[in-house]
Every structure is written in structure tokens, then in C-alpha cells.
Scaffold this active site. Sequence first.
Site, PDB file in Angstrom:
ATOM      1  N   ALA A 247       1.008  -1.268   0.095  1.00  0.00           N
ATOM      2  CA  ALA A 247       0.069  -0.087  -0.007  1.00  0.00           C
ATOM      3  C   ALA A 247       1.059   1.283   0.105  1.00  0.00           C
ATOM      4  CB  ALA A 247      -0.943   0.124   1.135  1.00  0.00           C
ATOM      5  N   GLU A 250       2.139   1.714  -4.082  1.00  0.00           N
ATOM      6  CA  GLU A 250       1.103   1.445  -5.096  1.00  0.00           C
ATOM      7  C   GLU A 250       0.438   2.723  -5.429  1.00  0.00           C
ATOM      8  OE1 GLU A 250       1.777  -0.945  -7.403  1.00  0.00           O
ATOM      9  OE2 GLU A 250       0.210   0.030  -8.832  1.00  0.00           O
ATOM     10  N   CYS A 360      -7.449   5.200   5.349  1.00  0.00           N
ATOM     11  CA  CYS A 360      -6.018   4.526   4.924  1.00  0.00           C
ATOM     12  C   CYS A 360      -5.226   5.158   5.916  1.00  0.00           C
ATOM     13  CB  CYS A 360      -5.736   5.277   3.642  1.00  0.00           C
ATOM     14  SG  CYS A 360      -4.012   5.264   3.161  1.00  0.00           S
ATOM     15  N   GLU A 369       4.039  13.091   0.165  1.00  0.00           N
ATOM     16  CA  GLU A 369       4.718  12.897  -0.941  1.00  0.00           C
ATOM     17  C   GLU A 369       4.072  13.862  -2.130  1.00  0.00           C
ATOM     18  OE1 GLU A 369       6.106   8.373   0.170  1.00  0.00           O
ATOM     19  OE2 GLU A 369       4.313   8.888  -1.137  1.00  0.00           O
TER      20      GLU A 369
END
Length: 412
Positions: A247, A250, A360, A369
Amino acid sequence: MAEAETRLAPDEQAYFYQDDRDAKCPFAPPPGLRALNEKAPVTRVRIWDGSTPWLVTGHAAQRAILSDPRVSSDDKRPGFPYPNHVMAESAPHHPLTIFNADGADHTRIRRMMTRPFTRPRMEALRPSIQEFTDELIDRMLAGPKPADLVTAVSLPLPSLMICVLLGVPYADHDFFQEHAQWATRSDKTVEQQNAANAALGGYLANLLQKKMEEPAEDVLSDFAARIKDGDLTLPEAVMLSMILLIAGHETSSSMITLGTALLLDNPGQLANLREIDDTKAVANAVEEILRYLTVPQLGQRRIAAEDFEFEGAEIKAGDGIIAALPAGNWDPEAFPEPEKLDLTRKASHHVAFGWGIHQCLGQQLARIELQVVYGTLYRRVPTLRLAVDRDELDFRPADALAFGISELPVTW
């Protein structure tokens, strides 16, 4: 899709989920999905095996159902709406993880995985993320043109960061990327998935055993200490590590690639982003791009644990439920003119990372990021453009776990 169509239920009025996106609007959710939400926020649909779970498309309805204690994530319950036959065949053998646990079990597992992903810890990584991003862009600019943004920036950056966080040697990235990619492919067989899981599991088991002897300041060392203390078994630690590793790179990789393709397709918005010199404004832009693209395109899947009425639907115990996240993020009730990409829109209430207790875990890392890449790449390379026509881009099929593009040829 051909295999699924042979198993359809006789009810031809039910919408088939998951259908394809419109090739003319490849970044938008499938048009049938959006039309469905205009009729009702909850309705019956058909899926690949001919079963007819409930599909939740409304934004408010999704946040409600994903927070409802009357629904379960237990993928071993009969009637669970699996996304494909590989998941259906492998589900009986799934160990208890953060994805399929409810209640106290979920709380116990999530608590073990939460500490490394707190906001302060993620913010402490921002300088390293900036440094890695600059290095990757330097290498891309020094190399031949055109370049593939996926291999130049999109995949290396999140892979590097999750390796730093977990304590996985980046030198092994070719190995774990090769096996991790099977988790999101829609054309895999059970044998291919099992082989990939076995290879990756064996690799992580060896690494965890080394961490028990030589711990460091990383997540795998924390799991190794818990194994020694009896809080975790080695198989449980392997599974948690595998989830984080897969996770962790990707989805962020897909967002960097898709977001760039989307911005190059919207030059006015890209020009505005390039002019922004304010981290909060860039962060706001990232939320809008997350809303617009919604990478987890198969949605979050649940099963009713009891009978209840929801948004006018009589849901019975054992009914499958799918929260179609892309539809929720294009719900005009929550986001007026959802087809309009507006980087100044206040979109932080999107559901791109899910909602409720299964939201998440790594979303703060992903956000940072994206903020760094979107805030750096287009300013450093102001002439960045696609090296092919948009129509030539190879978008992943609608039944793939994560929306994405396999290659993004760019030049400058």
C-alpha cells in the site's frame, strides 16, 4: 469483463459494476456510475459473479455507511462482495488483518500499526522526501528525452520512503515491486497471486528475523520486538509488513502519475499551481486532485451484519455493500460542478482515503509525498509536457484495484 458477463443475474435492469470509463474523459468516473447517483444514493447493482450487492454512491451516504457498526469488513462471511474471483477463492485463507477485522480485533491491529504513521512523524520525513524528489528530477533531466515519469519519479519516490519507514533495503526494490504489483492487477490468476504472496512473505519473514537480532529505528524492528514480547506472531507480522509495503508505494505512485497527466490536460490549472508559493495552497490543491482522481476505484466493500433500513433501502443481514468512492467524490451535493478541476476548491472532506475506522493508515505520508512532488516538479520543469497524445496513454482497466497509468512518456 467477458467472464463476468457470463455469470450475470437475470435482472437486466441492474447496473453492472464495474464498467469502463469514457475514453473521452478518462479521468472521470464511469458515466453510468455518475448517472446512478443522480437517481438514488443507494441501489442494487450486479457484479462479476452475478450477485447484486448494494452500491452506495452518495457522498454523505458513504460516510454514514462506512462508519456504521451494523456493517462488517469480515470477508469470510457468505455474501461478501468480492471484487474478483481471485479474492473470492483466496478469502477463506486470509489471515486476520487491518482490512478484514471488526471491533476489538481491528482496534488491536490498527493500534500496532498507527504509531509510525502519526502526523508529526510524517512531517519529520518531509525534508527527506524533498531531497529524494530533487535527486530523482535531477536524474530525469540528465537522462534521455522523452522519459517515463513512472520509472523516473512516480514509483521510486514512494518506494524509497516506505523502505526508509519500514527498514526494508531499497536495493531489493526490483524484487518487491515485481511481486507487489500482483496485488493490484485485475488479470492475475490465483496461482500467480499465491506465488507472489509466498515470495514476498518469505522475504519479509527473513527480514523480521534479522530485525529481532539487530533492531534499528524502523517499523519492522518494532514488529520484531512485538514478536519477541509475544504480542505478535511471525505470520501476523509478515502480513502487516506486506500490507504496508504494497500500500505504501502503489497508490502514491499512481497519484503522482495520474495527477501529472491530469494537470498537463488542464494547462490553466497547472499554470496556477506553478505560481503557488504557499504550502497550504499546494496542500489544498492536492486534496482537489485526490478528490478528482480517487485511485481506489473498486471502492470499499462491506457486508451487513444485521437487518436495517438505510437511505430508503431495506438492507438484510448478509447483503453485500460497496461504497463506490469515485462516485462519492463526484457527488454534486458535496462538490458542485464535480467535473471541474478547481485547485482552489475546499475538497478536504473527500473520501479518496476511505472513511471511518478503516480509513487509509498512510494517508499523511501520501499527502506529503504529493505536496512535495506537485510543488516541485512543475516549477523545476516548466516546459514539462506529454511526449505522446493523451489518447495513447495506457490507463488501467476499470476492474483493477487501483486506477492508474502504466507509463507516462514526458518531455520538456
